[in-house]
Design a protein around this motif. Structure first.
Motif, PDB file in Angstrom:
ATOM      1  N   HIS A 157       0.841  -1.389  -0.069  1.00  0.00           N
ATOM      2  CA  HIS A 157      -0.196  -0.062   0.042  1.00  0.00           C
ATOM      3  C   HIS A 157       0.904   1.251  -0.201  1.00  0.00           C
ATOM      4  O   HIS A 157       0.613   2.282  -0.595  1.00  0.00           O
ATOM      5  CB  HIS A 157      -0.881  -0.049   1.189  1.00  0.00           C
ATOM      6  N   ALA A 162       2.237   2.086  -3.659  1.00  0.00           N
ATOM      7  CA  ALA A 162       1.244   2.888  -4.283  1.00  0.00           C
ATOM      8  C   ALA A 162       1.056   4.227  -3.856  1.00  0.00           C
ATOM      9  O   ALA A 162       1.067   5.083  -4.722  1.00  0.00           O
ATOM     10  CB  ALA A 162      -0.092   1.934  -4.384  1.00  0.00           C
ATOM     11  N   THR A 163       0.876   4.565  -2.740  1.00  0.00           N
ATOM     12  CA  THR A 163       0.644   5.839  -2.304  1.00  0.00           C
ATOM     13  C   THR A 163       1.770   6.629  -2.359  1.00  0.00           C
ATOM     14  O   THR A 163       1.656   7.674  -3.124  1.00  0.00           O
ATOM     15  CB  THR A 163       0.457   5.739  -0.618  1.00  0.00           C
ATOM     16  N   ARG A 172       2.117   7.536  -6.106  1.00  0.00           N
ATOM     17  CA  ARG A 172       1.307   8.385  -6.728  1.00  0.00           C
ATOM     18  C   ARG A 172       1.768   9.862  -6.157  1.00  0.00           C
ATOM     19  O   ARG A 172       1.320  10.817  -7.073  1.00  0.00           O
ATOM     20  CB  ARG A 172      -0.121   8.131  -6.561  1.00  0.00           C
ATOM     21  N   LEU A 206      -1.063   7.079 -12.776  1.00  0.00           N
ATOM     22  CA  LEU A 206      -2.056   6.031 -12.204  1.00  0.00           C
ATOM     23  C   LEU A 206      -1.728   4.427 -13.070  1.00  0.00           C
ATOM     24  O   LEU A 206      -1.676   3.458 -12.472  1.00  0.00           O
ATOM     25  CB  LEU A 206      -3.432   6.273 -12.100  1.00  0.00           C
ATOM     26  N   THR A 255      -6.048  -0.370  -7.746  1.00  0.00           N
ATOM     27  CA  THR A 255      -5.014   0.359  -7.734  1.00  0.00           C
ATOM     28  C   THR A 255      -5.371   1.550  -6.732  1.00  0.00           C
ATOM     29  O   THR A 255      -4.527   2.143  -5.913  1.00  0.00           O
ATOM     30  CB  THR A 255      -4.157   0.882  -8.940  1.00  0.00           C
ATOM     31  N   ARG A 256      -6.283   2.134  -7.261  1.00  0.00           N
ATOM     32  CA  ARG A 256      -6.966   3.293  -6.416  1.00  0.00           C
ATOM     33  C   ARG A 256      -7.098   3.172  -4.924  1.00  0.00           C
ATOM     34  O   ARG A 256      -7.071   3.983  -4.148  1.00  0.00           O
ATOM     35  CB  ARG A 256      -8.342   4.144  -7.213  1.00  0.00           C
ATOM     36  N   TYR A 285      -5.460   1.292  -3.208  1.00  0.00           N
ATOM     37  CA  TYR A 285      -4.314   1.213  -2.502  1.00  0.00           C
ATOM     38  C   TYR A 285      -3.635   2.738  -2.243  1.00  0.00           C
ATOM     39  O   TYR A 285      -2.599   2.846  -1.567  1.00  0.00           O
ATOM     40  CB  TYR A 285      -3.311   0.476  -3.372  1.00  0.00           C
ATOM     41  N   ASP A 286      -3.965   3.560  -2.956  1.00  0.00           N
ATOM     42  CA  ASP A 286      -3.476   4.855  -2.764  1.00  0.00           C
ATOM     43  C   ASP A 286      -4.274   5.729  -1.698  1.00  0.00           C
ATOM     44  O   ASP A 286      -5.194   6.108  -1.761  1.00  0.00           O
ATOM     45  CB  ASP A 286      -3.672   5.625  -4.051  1.00  0.00           C
ATOM     46  N   ASP A 315      -3.500   8.182  -0.435  1.00  0.00           N
ATOM     47  CA  ASP A 315      -3.346   9.762  -0.359  1.00  0.00           C
ATOM     48  C   ASP A 315      -4.370  10.276  -1.367  1.00  0.00           C
ATOM     49  O   ASP A 315      -4.409  11.431  -1.682  1.00  0.00           O
ATOM     50  CB  ASP A 315      -2.091  10.218  -0.630  1.00  0.00           C
ATOM     51  N   ARG A 316      -5.169   9.508  -1.898  1.00  0.00           N
ATOM     52  CA  ARG A 316      -6.208   9.854  -3.179  1.00  0.00           C
ATOM     53  C   ARG A 316      -7.095  10.871  -2.659  1.00  0.00           C
ATOM     54  O   ARG A 316      -7.656  11.628  -3.718  1.00  0.00           O
ATOM     55  CB  ARG A 316      -6.765   8.690  -3.766  1.00  0.00           C
TER      56      ARG A 316
END
Length: 295
Positions: free
Chosen positions: A226, A229-230, A233, A239, A254-255, A257-258, A260-261
């Motif tokens: 995780h 991915a964060t 990004r 992405l 994938t989103r 796992y981010d 900080d999205r």
């Protein structure tokens, strides 16, 4: 109700655990229906109501970039300490601990720098290290039995080379002659085994506790995936590139796992606002200059 065994009692399983279990059973029956020439006429699980699981969040404990740095620094310190102890008195036990510290340092860097699943890392053999397009790489089997290959950055290679060099020296061999698991257990009598996933859980939490990370008792190797991915990004990696690196079939995974999205600083409104402010600040062209250009 689904229950999980735990010590002398039991507890209700989490919705995500129940959903995964039902999905596995359903998949198995689907296989049987399709491949047993009528011995199984239907999938008895297909109509079972499954618990709702939020597809947009994850229960995996997260790590900030600073916390990952703390873990890396802790493995550096432990490797240096055990190297010093082994050099001062090179007993078989100290040598095994020295190799274990170098191995753990290399494994942590691999998980943090590449975001591999823990099984993808632990199932590797020394022979999975390779070269491609002028870069040193690691070949592995990804989810869905897909053959994959990822480049090894210098930060990872430094720790891997140190570990393999020490392992080869202990075996009285060369790195090129090494075989067996990439991340091996080493007994005081020199027997090699493959590092097991439960051992990594225990070691990671001990390491995190020593590094002063508050969520130490909730961390898992997946926390590093995780964090990969964060961090990628946050560093501006597109992405779709993160998706390809992680081997996700669906970009929505994938989103998840981010972590900080939802950061407000990344909201597109900021980009559009700066663009519009820039356009307003731009001086208008004189009317005659526009006419002359048209002419």
């Amino acid at each position: 109700m689904w229950r999980e065994l735990g010590g002398t009692g039991s507890r209700a399983a989490k919705p995500s655990t129940v959903a995964r279990a039902l999905a596995s059973v359903s998949s198995w029956y689907t296989h049987l229906v399709a491949n047993t020439d009528g011995q199984f006429a239907c999938n008895p699980v297909v109509a079972v109501k499954r618990p709702k699981v939020n597809a947009h969040t994850s229960t995996t404990a997260g790590l900030t970039l600073d916390e990952v740095d703390l873990l890396l620094a802790q493995t550096d310190d432990e490797a240096a300490d055990r190297t010093k102890r082994w050099q001062a008195a090179p007993t078989p036990v100290r040598n095994a601990r020295h190799l274990a510290a170098l191995r753990d340092r290399a494994l942590l860097r691999l998980l943090g720098d590449l975001g591999l699943r823990i099984s993808e890392a632990l199932d590797r053999d020394v022979t999975d290290l390779s070269y491609n397009a002028g870069q040193r790489t690691l070949k592995f089997i990804g989810k869905g039995t897909q053959q994959r290959e990822r480049p090894l950055p210098a930060h990872t290679l430094e720790a891997l080379d140190d570990y393999l060099a020490a392992r080869a020296a202990h075996a009285g061999s060369t790195i090129d002659a090494l075989s067996g698991p990439l991340f091996a257990t080493t007994s005081s009598v020199g027997h090699l085994g493959r590092l097991a996933e439960p051992n990594v859980f225990t070691w990671l939490r001990r390491l995190a506790s020593a590094a002063g990370i508050a969520s130490a008792n909730r961390l898992s190797p997946h926390s590093l995936r995780h964090a990969f991915a964060t961090s990628a990004r946050a560093a501006g990696v597109p992405l779709e590139d993160v998706q390809d690196a992680m081997g996700h079939a669906d970009v929505r995974t994938t989103r998840r796992y981010d972590r900080d999205r939802h950061n407000l600083d990344r909201d597109p409104a900021h980009v559009l606002g700066r663009r519009r402010a820039s356009r307003r600040a731009k001086p208008a062209e004189p009317a005659d200059a526009s006419e002359n250009r048209t002419a």
